[in-house]
Write a protein that holds these residues in place. Structure first.
Motif, mmCIF file in Angstrom:
data_model
loop_
_atom_site.group_PDB
_atom_site.id
_atom_site.type_symbol
_atom_site.label_atom_id
_atom_site.label_comp_id
_atom_site.label_asym_id
_atom_site.label_seq_id
_atom_site.Cartn_x
_atom_site.Cartn_y
_atom_site.Cartn_z
ATOM 1 N N ARG A 80 0.869 -1.174 0.000
ATOM 2 C CA ARG A 80 0.000 0.000 0.000
ATOM 3 C C ARG A 80 0.903 1.221 0.000
ATOM 4 N NH1 ARG A 80 -5.273 1.459 2.166
ATOM 5 N NH2 ARG A 80 -5.663 3.456 1.130
ATOM 6 N N ARG A 81 0.665 2.120 -0.958
ATOM 7 C CA ARG A 81 1.516 3.320 -1.019
ATOM 8 C C ARG A 81 0.674 4.560 -0.785
ATOM 9 N NH1 ARG A 81 6.230 1.260 -3.644
ATOM 10 N NH2 ARG A 81 5.663 -0.482 -5.008
ATOM 11 N N LEU A 82 1.150 5.441 0.033
ATOM 12 C CA LEU A 82 0.448 6.707 0.298
ATOM 13 C C LEU A 82 1.445 7.851 0.106
ATOM 14 C CD1 LEU A 82 -1.488 5.756 3.537
ATOM 15 C CD2 LEU A 82 -2.445 6.099 1.260
ATOM 16 N N THR A 83 0.940 8.922 -0.494
ATOM 17 C CA THR A 83 1.848 10.025 -0.810
ATOM 18 C C THR A 83 1.304 11.336 -0.272
ATOM 19 O OG1 THR A 83 2.398 8.883 -2.847
ATOM 20 C CG2 THR A 83 3.055 11.184 -2.696
ATOM 21 N N VAL A 84 2.173 12.155 0.254
ATOM 22 C CA VAL A 84 1.781 13.546 0.530
ATOM 23 C C VAL A 84 2.701 14.458 -0.276
ATOM 24 C CG1 VAL A 84 0.890 13.099 2.823
ATOM 25 C CG2 VAL A 84 3.284 13.747 2.551
ATOM 26 N N ARG A 98 -3.337 13.235 6.097
ATOM 27 C CA ARG A 98 -3.550 12.264 5.031
ATOM 28 C C ARG A 98 -4.208 11.002 5.591
ATOM 29 N NH1 ARG A 98 -4.814 10.544 0.972
ATOM 30 N NH2 ARG A 98 -3.656 9.591 -0.716
ATOM 31 N N ILE A 99 -3.660 10.507 6.687
ATOM 32 C CA ILE A 99 -4.192 9.297 7.306
ATOM 33 C C ILE A 99 -5.634 9.521 7.752
ATOM 34 C CG2 ILE A 99 -3.984 7.807 9.347
ATOM 35 C CD1 ILE A 99 -1.896 7.071 7.441
ATOM 36 N N ASP A 147 -10.469 4.648 2.729
ATOM 37 C CA ASP A 147 -10.395 3.269 3.224
ATOM 38 C C ASP A 147 -9.104 3.122 4.014
ATOM 39 O OD1 ASP A 147 -8.557 1.101 1.545
ATOM 40 O OD2 ASP A 147 -8.950 2.984 0.454
ATOM 41 N N PRO A 148 -9.268 2.963 5.301
ATOM 42 C CA PRO A 148 -8.099 3.037 6.185
ATOM 43 C C PRO A 148 -7.111 1.896 5.934
ATOM 44 C CG PRO A 148 -10.174 2.821 7.420
ATOM 45 C CD PRO A 148 -10.500 2.595 5.985
ATOM 46 N N VAL A 166 -4.779 21.826 1.503
ATOM 47 C CA VAL A 166 -4.773 21.064 0.256
ATOM 48 C C VAL A 166 -4.792 19.574 0.565
ATOM 49 C CG1 VAL A 166 -3.358 20.430 -1.735
ATOM 50 C CG2 VAL A 166 -3.723 22.832 -1.172
ATOM 51 N N THR A 167 -3.985 19.174 1.541
ATOM 52 C CA THR A 167 -3.949 17.758 1.880
ATOM 53 C C THR A 167 -5.327 17.293 2.353
ATOM 54 O OG1 THR A 167 -1.698 18.143 2.586
ATOM 55 C CG2 THR A 167 -2.669 16.029 3.172
#
Lengths: 1122, 482
Positions: free
Chosen positions: B257-261, B280-281, B286-287, B332-333
């Motif tokens: 799982r990749r998450l970007t800020v 972001r979290i 979907d957590p 924005v985030t």
């Protein structure tokens, strides 16, 4: 209007000579201002006076004619190469000329300049109050133009430059958005020019106008400076705003989308009516009244630039006229060793009297002095144009048309009625003209001699480029519109053109770009230096007109162009360059060197039968003027037998006679197929032979410009001013039907005087056909002289002529290959190849052959330098032993050696091209090592002989063409003949023998492609090993085979043979096949570069002849087609 | 010819129509008016080649650019991984075709030989020791010599490498320099030289591997925080800041799982990045599902930009700007890039278009590329009243007004059923329409600043003129001054 009429004069207006700022021509501003009811207008362009003469002469025309003069737009350097542009604003007016004349009389014009300062001082508009002020202003601008580090076209001024001496100048301070510091500035100005300072106020509807006006009023009151109302005009009418926006974008190099606040916020900067101005300035009515006061202070008028000719030429103790007469007497004895003929004596007397009356003696002396210098230096020169009508000019050696043998019309040159000063243009050898120019500078000094400017104007190509960029079109699209044309003459950027470029003319952006480009046509873009138009002054030139820097170092030119100089009646002399004079001089030198003949321009025997025979055959390749395809075709039809026939020949292949349909009647009459008749008026109206005197020399058909006018004056009894009006009307085709009224007038008068109505109408049609492009007889005569001399040389001294022609390249229509070939085939000259043991830099003659052979020189090698060639000549002694010996003794760099090898110039040393190339490759690139050089020893060790493959003949020929542009070994088509023979292709020689109307297939390398002005047909000249073939392709076929014609270098063309009665053969092309690939098959190591003739219009597009769309009906200039 | 557009390359169809490289565009167009010409983009070509080079990393770490259009792979010791040289070549071919690229490839003992073969010899695999035999028939052009040398050689009748090889080598070097002889030797496989590989710059990557799969979300957050701090240190050492931070969670079952800020400016402020990360979290639809736990967490900084030390200015303005930027990043985030806007000044006279709402998080690089349309807000002259109101009505509100003919300011007007008597007025300020806009038939507007008897200030404009036979002019209220 009446209540306000003439209460206001617009003091500040910029014309389009404020480059890329002003959006209206000066004449339009003057006319609009006058019609709006202004009392006057002040024309002030940004740091220049370049546009004032146009405005001034526009007003003069209004005063004299009651209608605006059409604008004269130069299209080229030769006489007659201009079109007249009618002022469109006038066409819709319904005012009488009387009315306008009256109003114009009272109208005031102030001319000056708007000074823009480098250090950010607000602009100051300056008007000279009198001649002194004009002097100062000119010097001020010249100073700004010529400061250290200033670029061409730039004028850098600081306030101190102006304040240094502001006497006799009227100053209007034009405040910027910020009003800070104005009181102090006004005080300084007032110190420099007491009582001659105004504070300009504008009401441009910027929101804060009234608040600002109140503040300006207070500032003005405190400074005791009058407030002056102005609209700071940029264009004549609000509709020009968008064009002004586009100009701004071009100037700033931004697209309209991004220009933002660089643009004006609104369209207020146009000429406004006096009542509108009065209303806008209701808070300060005194500012309106002040405009009248300002104009009343101006005494200066451009006509005060009284002109004085330089003094130099007159020796002490003589007055001008007496010295001129003395010179004429002395020179007459030389010109006519057997005594001056009676006829000439009479002419001289008449001319000298007129010259004395008009006080032009010094002008003649000046020209004489220049010509004398050239003659002393052995530079050939010859006057052209109307000067050939003067016996004085002939006697003084300025022109070469002998008045004893020809009828001259001095009135054409100089007359009391026309106030214009005489106009003498002198052609010099093109390679040595610079010497003459430098002599003029030296003799008269740079402060008194200057070169005229040329106004570079927007042409279709440049206009669409700049506009396209400003509107944000990609370069790709504008390039399409600009480039996918054949050359860029033509009438307008029409829908057809746009569609041809693969674009949709109904696309709004494209349409808008094209519309703007059309509006921009003719706008001045910048000033450049004229090629040879000199202006000479008695006093300081920079007090007459501002002088600017040219792009060339040490060159300066004045801000006015030749037409401006004409308008003001200043003295000018055109020092022009003519390649044929160089060629003739070189031929004379060769003949003298080889003890064949000692000839000068005047000594060539006249009336030579062989020469005329040659011309009748159409063998005019290389000959002056009559070597174009159209002229060559005309020669066998016209069959010139005497000098005057050549005069006609030169003039007849021009649009005037062609479009006026005079060529065929003339030819028919000449051939005796039609009776030569001269209609007469009824006996009680005049002598029955009145037309005979006008038209007898041209068999009753008017061919020259003079005759057309004369016809109207004699047959319809037109007065001078009527004739003048007719001249202008026919040149501009006024849309309001002026031409129609002249038609009625002329035909009516002629019928009244007893001419057949039908004949009268035909005469008028013919005159109309001339447009402005008839050829003046005197000019044709000057040219015909050179036609004859060059033909004579070609006929009797073909080797010397070809040699001189090659040594004078680039000039003329044809490439060296054709010149050599013509000498070989027609003159029987043996050409000899370039060789290090025999050739010099120049081509030269060698004994042997018949009686001379033509040895080609190193100058024929592309990229070879003159000094190398001269060193090879100088160090040759008994010849060179081998390549290394040559390189060392002639001190040649490696590149020179390689070029020589590639040109196959080592045959005498036993090396063919390939071996020589291999050998010279080894040579060091730089000078020999000192040790070897000192020992005169060989530097290179010996090599084992590993033979190279033999170079086949086709490759040799192709290599010749690539390096020297001609081959003496053969013709590429000769090599390909078996291929073409198989395809049933005829040779050019065989084509000539085919019967009229038969189907044929020919092929050859392309020499020339031309398209006449109307674009209905394309002419292609093909060459093969047997000769040339003339192809005619109708426009429809051309469009079908466009790609082949445009890119093919070897074309195969099928069509029907058309043979004229005189034996001229054309192939009417129906199908074109590009067979260029065959050339590639000859050699893969050398490109087959068959040089196109210089006349090819695809490779060398002729100078753009963009014509303003308003004048589409003006006839195009000759493209040498009929 | 200077300043001429020239053809850089032609496709096969163009070649079949006789077009060649270096032809000027004008000439080409003259021949084929319907020619489709596309502007050359050497940068884009180079970028593509760079991507291809990176892609080829999978075949061998030693990849070099063979400019302008080639890649050179040193496959020494790699080919067996793919089942031999021929299979390797086939594999590359499949990839290229899949990517829509046509290509030519050759495998040979020296780079020069491979180069010559791929371009002039039809490609393929040359078994060791057979270079000379395969390469001898190739034209001399295959040596990639200066065009002038190629012409000189062929003019001497020497066309193939064999022709050259048969000549004593010193006769060639005497004429064309040692370089020619060297190249000939290398191309024929007599001599070898290595390539210089292109090394991709190491991205900033920090990661944690866990002995046991981690399930605890608190602990996970702790790990991410530490990784961020670590990355920030790395970035500081390099003098760079990140524009994007990508966290990859490797689940023990293989899923990633990749998450970007992203940030509006380059940043290495660990606290700020962590704050963004938390946003972001929090906003995740979907957590993060730990499943059976995570093996590893990796933080990568794919976009790095230079970032110097910041110095707080005396008036603390920089700090203020920074605070605003931080706020914008957080907004924005939280809400998304397109939903946080700010006004940007536009260079135009037109009052409505003078301000434009744009994404507040627009990257600096993008805004720098638009200097012409976005500009500084106009600075009023000192001591001058503001000429534009703070509030604009869009569309403008129609009003009824009484005004002096022809272009006087309104004397009285009715807006929202209220009559305003004008006490003071200034104008007109005439603003002409922007004629170049497509479909623009806006009329000209005369603007007036007016103040009513109560001291309220309005911005009104008139459209049309008082002209006989014309519709009477219409009035609009366009804005209110504060």
């Amino acid at each position: 209007m009446t209540q306000f009429a003439r209460t206001f004069a617009e003091p500040v207006a910029a014309t389009n000579f404020s480059f890329l700022r002003g959006a209206s021509p000066g004449p339009n501003l003057v006319l609009t201002s006058l019609l709006l009811g202004h009392a006057g207008i002040g024309i002030a362009d940004r740091n220049t006076l370049a546009g004032v003469v146009r405005a001034w002469s526009a007003l003069r025309a209004l005063r004299e004619d009651g209608q605006p003069a059409p604008e004269k737009i130069r299209e080229g350097g030769s006489p007659g190469e201009y079109v007249w542009m009618e002022n469109p604003a006038f066409a819709e007016l319904s005012l009488t000329r009387e009315h306008i004349r009256g109003v114009a009389k009272a109208f005031k014009l102030a001319v000056g300049s708007r000074l823009v300062f480098a250090e950010g001082t607000p602009d100051i508009v300056v008007y000279p109050a009198n001649r002194q002020g004009w002097r100062r202003l000119c010097r001020l601008l010249s100073h700004g133009n010529q400061k250290e580090g200033v670029q061409k076209g730039e004028c850098r001024l600081v306030l101190d430059d102006l304040l240094a001496d502001a006497r006799d100048l009227l100053l209007i301070l034009m405040p910027g958005r910020s009003l800070d510091g104005l009181p102090a500035l006004l005080a300084r100005l007032d110190d420099a020019a007491p009582g001659a300072v105004w504070l300009g106020a504008t009401m441009h509807r910027r929101g804060d106008d009234r608040r600002r006006l109140a503040r300006l009023k207070a500032i003005a009151a405190a400074a005791r400076t009058p407030l002056l109302a102005t609209n700071d005009v940029l264009y004549d009418a609000p509709e020009q705003r968008d064009l002004q926006d586009v100009l701004t974008c071009i100037r700033e190099g931004v697209s309209i989308e991004r220009a933002g606040r660089l643009l004006e916020v609104n369209a207020e900067r146009h000429l406004k009516t006096p009542q509108e101005m009065t209303r806008l300035f209701r808070d300060a009515p005194e500012a309106i009244a002040e405009t009248q006061h300002l104009f009343s202070r101006i005494e200066f008028d451009l006509k005060q630039l009284e002109y004085e000719y330089p003094d130099e030429p007159v020796p002490p103790g003589w007055n001008d006229q007496a010295w001129l007469e003395e010179l004429v007497r002395r020179c007459g004895e030389i010109r006519y060793p057997q005594g001056v003929p009676q006829k000439v004596t009479g002419l001289l007397r008449k001319e000298l009297d007129l010259i004395a009356r008009l006080k032009y003696a010094r002008y003649f002396l000046t020209i004489r002095q220049i010509v004398e210098f050239a003659q002393k230096e052995g530079i050939l020169c010859q006057g052209r144009g109307s000067a050939a009508n003067s016996a004085v000019c002939y006697v003084l050696g300025i022109t070469a048309v002998d008045p004893a043998e020809n009828d001259v019309l001095f009135e054409r040159f100089l007359s009391t009625e026309r106030r214009e000063p005489p106009d003498i243009d002198v052609d010099f050898e093109h390679e040595r003209r610079e010497e003459v120019i430098q002599w003029i500078y030296k003799t008269y000094g740079r402060d008194r001699a200057g070169i005229a400017a040329t106004v570079i104007r927007y042409r279709p190509r440049s206009a669409i480029r700049d506009v396209g960029k400003a509107l944000g079109l990609t370069e790709d699209i504008t390039a399409r519109i600009a480039d996918t044309q054949w050359g860029s003459w033509g009438t307008e950027i029409g829908d057809e053109r746009v569609r041809q470029a693969g674009l949709d003319p109904t696309n709004p952006t494209v349409r808008r770009a094209v519309d703007f480009a059309v509006r921009l046509l003719g706008f001045p873009r910048h000033l450049s230096q004229h090629v040879g138009g000199f202006i000479l002054a008695r006093g300081r030139l920079d007090e007459l007109v501002p002088i600017g820097k040219a792009a060339m170092a040490e060159r300066t030119f004045i801000e006015w162009d030749r037409d401006d100089i004409d308008e003001l009646g200043l003295m000018k002399v055109d020092v022009l360059a003519l390649g044929m004079l160089t060629c003739i001089r070189k031929a004379f030198d060769l003949l003298r060197e080889h003890d064949v003949a000692d000839l000068g321009l005047a000594d060539v025997p006249g009336g030579d039968k062989a020469t005329y025979d040659m011309l009748c055959e159409g063998k005019s390749l290389g000959v002056f003027q009559v070597e174009s395809r159209a002229q060559m075709n005309m020669l066998p039809r016209l069959r010139p037998r005497e000098f005057y026939d050549l005069v006609i020949q030169v003039a007849i292949v021009r649009p005037g006679p062609i479009q006026g349909d005079m060529v065929h009647p003339y030819l028919r009459r000449r051939a005796g197929a039609e009776e030569v008749s001269y209609p007469s008026p009824s006996p009680d109206h005049g002598p029955f032979d009145e037309l005979y005197t006008v038209l007898c020399k041209t068999k009753g058909v008017p061919l020259f410009q003079e005759q057309a006018m004369k016809l109207a004056m004699v047959a319809a009894r037109f007065s001078d001013s009527e004739a003048n009006g007719l001249r202008k009307a026919m040149a501009t085709f006024r849309s309001d039907g002026t031409i129609g009224s002249y038609e009625d007038l002329m035909v009516g008068r002629m019928v009244e005087r007893g001419y057949e109505p039908d004949f009268a109408r035909r005469c008028f049609e013919q005159i109309k056909g001339f447009g402005s492009y008839g050829f003046p007889e005197s000019h044709a005569a000057s040219f015909a002289k050179l036609v004859y001399i060059s033909s004579y040389l070609k006929c009797h001294h073909p080797a010397a002529f070809a040699c001189a022609l090659l040594n004078s390249q680039p000039m003329g229509f044809y490439a060296p290959a054709q010149i050599v070939r013509e000498a070989q085939e027609y003159g029987g000259v043996e050409p000899r190849a370039i060789d290090v043991s025999f050739s010099g830099w120049d081509n030269w003659l060698e004994r042997g052959g018949k009686p001379f052979a033509l040895r080609l020189g190193f100058r024929q090698i592309d990229g070879f330098q003159e000094e190398w060639g001269l060193r090879i000549e100088a160090a040759r002694a008994d010849g060179y032993h081998d390549v290394e010996d040559l390189m060392r003794r002639a001190v040649l760099p490696g590149r020179a050696m390689r070029l020589l090898a590639d040109a196959d110039a080592f045959r005498s040393l036993g090396l063919d091209r390939r071996e020589a190339l291999w050998a010279v490759r080894r040579l060091p690139d730089d000078d020999a090592l000192p040790l070897f050089a000192a020992a005169q020893a060989r530097e290179l060790g010996s090599e084992p002989a590993v033979p190279l493959p033999v170079m086949p003949l086709p490759q040799q020929i192709v290599a010749d063409y690539q390096t020297v542009r001609l081959s003496l070994k053969g013709h590429p088509m000769g090599m390909l003949r078996p291929v073409f023979r198989r395809d049933g292709v005829l040779s050019c020689a065989e084509l000539d023998n085919r019967p009229d109307g038969s189907w044929a297939r020919a092929a050859g390398v392309v020499l020339v492609r031309q398209r006449p002005g109307n674009g209905k047909a394309i002419f292609i000249t093909l060459e093969d090993e047997t000769g040339i073939a003339n192809i005619l392709l109708w426009a429809r076929q051309f469009e079908r085979f466009r790609r082949e014609v445009m890119s093919g270098r070897l074309l195969q063309i099928e069509g029907r043979v058309q043979k004229s009665r005189e034996g001229v053969v054309h192939l009417m092309g129906q199908r074109v096949v590009d067979r260029t690939a065959e050339l590639g098959s000859l050699s893969d190591t050398h490109r087959t570069e068959i040089a196109l003739a210089r006349a090819d219009e695809l490779r060398n597009p002729p100078p753009p002849r963009g014509r303003h769309p308003r004048d589409v009906r003006v006839l195009p200039k000759s493209r040498d087609f009929h | 010819m200077r300043n001429a557009l020239r053809l850089v390359d032609c496709d096969q169809r163009a070649v079949s129509l006789g077009l060649t490289r270096d032809l000027t565009l004008a000439d080409a167009r003259a021949r084929i008016p319907s020619l489709l010409a596309i502007e050359a983009e050497p940068e884009a070509d180079a970028a593509l080649l760079g991507r291809l080079a990176a892609f080829c990393d999978r075949f061998t770490p030693l990849v070099a650019l063979d400019l302008p259009h080639g890649l050179m792979l040193d496959i020494t010791g790699c080919a067996h991984l793919f089942g031999g040289e021929a299979e390797l070549q086939a594999a590359i071919g499949r990839w290229m075709r899949a990517g829509g690229l046509s290509h030519r490839a050759a495998i040979a003992g020296t780079p020069e030989a491979a180069h010559a073969l791929s371009r002039y010899g039809g490609g393929g695999v040359v078994p060791p020791g057979e270079e000379e035999a395969r390469l001898r028939p190739l034209p001399v052009a295959a040596l990639e010599l200066a065009p002038e040398t190629v012409i000189a050689l062929s003019r001497a009748g020497l066309r193939t490498l064999a022709d050259l090889a048969e000549r004593p080598s010193f006769t060639l070097s005497a004429r064309f320099g040692e370089d020619l002889a060297t190249r000939l030797r290398r191309t024929l496989g007599h001599e070898d030289a290595r390539i210089t590989p292109l090394r991709p710059p190491p991205a900033c990557v920090v990661e944690r591997h866990f002995a046991e799969p981690m399930l605890d979300s608190e602990g996970l957050a702790e790990v991410v925080a530490r990784l961020i701090a670590e990355a920030a240190r790395v970035l500081e050492l390099r003098g760079e800041g990140g524009r994007a931070f990508e966290v990859s969670f490797f689940r023990s079952d293989g899923a990633v799982r990749r998450l970007t800020v992203e940030t509006g400016r380059p940043s290495r402020d660990a606290a700020a990045i962590l704050r963004l990360w938390r946003e972001r979290i929090d906003t995740l639809a979907d957590p993060l599902d730990p499943g059976f736990g995570f093996d590893a967490v990796r933080l990568a900084v794919p976009i790095c930009e230079p970032l110097g030390e910041t110095q707080a200015s005396l008036d603390r303005r920089a700090v203020e700007d920074e605070a605003v930027a931080d706020l914008v990043d957080r907004l924005v985030t939280r809400f998304g890039r397109d939903r946080v806007l700010r006004f940007v000044a536009q260079d135009t006279h037109h009052p409505v278009r003078a301000a434009k709402a744009m994404s507040a998080a627009m990257p600096a690089a993008m805004s720098a590329a638009l200097p012409a349309s976005i500009s500084a807000w106009p600075t009023p002259e000192p001591d001058e009243p503001p000429t534009r109101p703070l509030q604009l009505f869009e569309p403008p509100q129609p009003v009824e007004a009484l005004a002096e003919v022809p272009d006087g300011p309104p004397i009285r007007f009715r807006w929202r059923r209220l009559i305003h008597d004008v006490a003071r007025a200034e104008g007109p300020e005439r603003i002409a329409p922007e004629w170049w806009r497509d479909g623009s038939c806006e009329p000209m507007r005369d603007y007036y600043r007016v103040e009513d008897a109560q001291g309220r200030r309005f911005w009104l404009f008139r459209v049309g003129f008082h002209e006989p036979g014309q519709d009477p002019p219409r009035w609009f209220l366009h804005g209110l001054f504060a």
